[in-house]
Scaffold this active site. Structure first.
Site, PDB file in Angstrom:
ATOM      1  N   ASP A 130       0.853  -1.179   0.000  1.00 13.80           N
ATOM      2  CA  ASP A 130       0.000   0.000   0.000  1.00 13.80           C
ATOM      3  C   ASP A 130       0.895   1.237   0.000  1.00 13.80           C
ATOM      4  OD1 ASP A 130      -2.951   0.560   0.059  1.00 13.80           O
ATOM      5  OD2 ASP A 130      -2.244   1.993   1.545  1.00 13.80           O
ATOM      6  N   TYR A 185       1.035   8.853  -9.860  1.00 14.42           N
ATOM      7  CA  TYR A 185       1.599  10.168  -9.561  1.00 14.42           C
ATOM      8  C   TYR A 185       3.033  10.332 -10.088  1.00 14.42           C
ATOM      9  CZ  TYR A 185      -2.348  10.611  -6.297  1.00 14.42           C
ATOM     10  OH  TYR A 185      -3.601  10.691  -5.747  1.00 14.42           O
TER      11      TYR A 185
HETATM   12  P1  IMP Z   1      -2.530   2.052  -3.561  1.00 18.84           P
HETATM   13  O1  IMP Z   1      -1.368   1.601  -2.786  1.00 18.84           O
HETATM   14  O2  IMP Z   1      -2.850   1.075  -4.664  1.00 18.84           O
HETATM   15  O3  IMP Z   1      -3.715   2.421  -2.720  1.00 18.84           O
HETATM   16  O4  IMP Z   1      -2.026   3.327  -4.364  1.00 18.84           O
HETATM   17  C1  IMP Z   1      -2.238   4.635  -3.958  1.00 18.84           C
HETATM   18  C2  IMP Z   1      -2.202   5.565  -5.155  1.00 18.84           C
HETATM   19  O5  IMP Z   1      -0.882   5.954  -5.390  1.00 18.84           O
HETATM   20  C3  IMP Z   1      -2.744   4.994  -6.457  1.00 18.84           C
HETATM   21  O6  IMP Z   1      -3.418   5.995  -7.151  1.00 18.84           O
HETATM   22  C4  IMP Z   1      -1.497   4.591  -7.209  1.00 18.84           C
HETATM   23  O7  IMP Z   1      -1.675   4.677  -8.596  1.00 18.84           O
HETATM   24  C5  IMP Z   1      -0.506   5.629  -6.709  1.00 18.84           C
HETATM   25  N1  IMP Z   1       0.830   5.074  -6.641  1.00 18.84           N
HETATM   26  C6  IMP Z   1       1.283   4.112  -5.814  1.00 18.84           C
HETATM   27  N2  IMP Z   1       2.576   3.874  -6.038  1.00 18.84           N
HETATM   28  C7  IMP Z   1       2.943   4.714  -7.028  1.00 18.84           C
HETATM   29  C8  IMP Z   1       4.172   4.935  -7.704  1.00 18.84           C
HETATM   30  O8  IMP Z   1       5.207   4.297  -7.481  1.00 18.84           O
HETATM   31  N3  IMP Z   1       4.148   5.888  -8.643  1.00 18.84           N
HETATM   32  C9  IMP Z   1       3.043   6.603  -8.953  1.00 18.84           C
HETATM   33  N4  IMP Z   1       1.873   6.447  -8.362  1.00 18.84           N
HETATM   34  C10 IMP Z   1       1.833   5.487  -7.401  1.00 18.84           C
END
Ligand code: IMP
Length: 187
Positions: free
Chosen positions: A66, A140
């Site tokens: 996460d 991002y």
């Molecule tokens: P989650 O961990 O899937 O909840 O991700 C949180 C948010 O951050 C999502 O919108 C992902 O696309 C973004 N995200 C997570 N890791 C990265 C990264 O390494 N680069 C860019 N966006 C990220």
């Protein structure tokens, strides 16, 4: 080494995790699934809950992750809500919210669970929000410039210095010798 399932619906995360761990001599397999996300202010709590769901879905050894983008001038927003915020206002919305101080950090918590052990590992990279969308990476990546880099995550080889790389390196050290490193948070 028994098979480790990286459980995620995000191909980019899996691709990066596979490359990062391969450099450390570890292999993972992808189980594509969207895990339920508990609502919490803590990435660690969310990752550990995801690991428990992944275990009931796949069984065996599982690895989940996460992440969150924490913007200092917005008191850590979007943080644990980064996924929802990306899907709603996206990078253009983030750029419109940041004024003055642009410092931020990207944080990752990876959680591992098997029949006998559960542990979570943290990674963090400090940086700043770009003044415009730069490059064409996922999530991002086009708006986050890590400290010391000449461009956004979308413009550089991020595997070498990402929040994900740091968390996975802590996991790999622990998995290799069975002892949690000082900067990890075994559950
Ligand atoms: P989650 O961990 O899937 O909840 O991700 C949180 C948010 O951050 C999502 O919108 C992902 O696309 C973004 N995200 C997570 N890791 C990265 C990264 O390494 N680069 C860019 N966006 C990220």
């Amino acid at each position: 080494m028994s098979k480790i399932w990286f459980v995620s619906s995000n191909e980019h995360k899996y691709g990066e995790a596979r490359r990062i761990l391969a450099r450390m001599g570890m292999g993972i397999s992808h189980h594509r699934a969207s895990l339920p996300e508990v609502q919490s202010h803590s990435l660690e709590e969310i990752a550990l809950a995801k690991a428990a769901s992944a275990r009931s879905l796949v069984g065996g050894a599982v690895l989940v992750e996460d992440d969150g983008l924490f913007i200092d001038s917005l008191k850590g927003f979007p943080g644990p809500y980064s996924s929802y915020v990306f899907d709603t206002i996206g990078n253009a919305g983030i750029l419109s919210l940041v004024r003055g101080d642009r410092t931020a950090s990207f944080r990752s918590v990876v959680a591992y669970a098997d029949d006998s052990r559960t542990a979570a590992f943290k990674g963090e990279v400090r940086g700043r929000i770009a003044d415009a969308i730069r490059g064409s990476g996922w999530g991002y990546d086009p708006v986050f410039i890590p400290d010391g880099a000449g461009g956004t995550f979308a413009q550089i080889d991020k595997d070498q210095l990402s929040h994900r790389g740091e968390a996975l390196a802590a996991f790999a050290r622990w998995y290799g010798d069975g002892r949690p490193p000082l900067d990890a948070s075994p559950a």
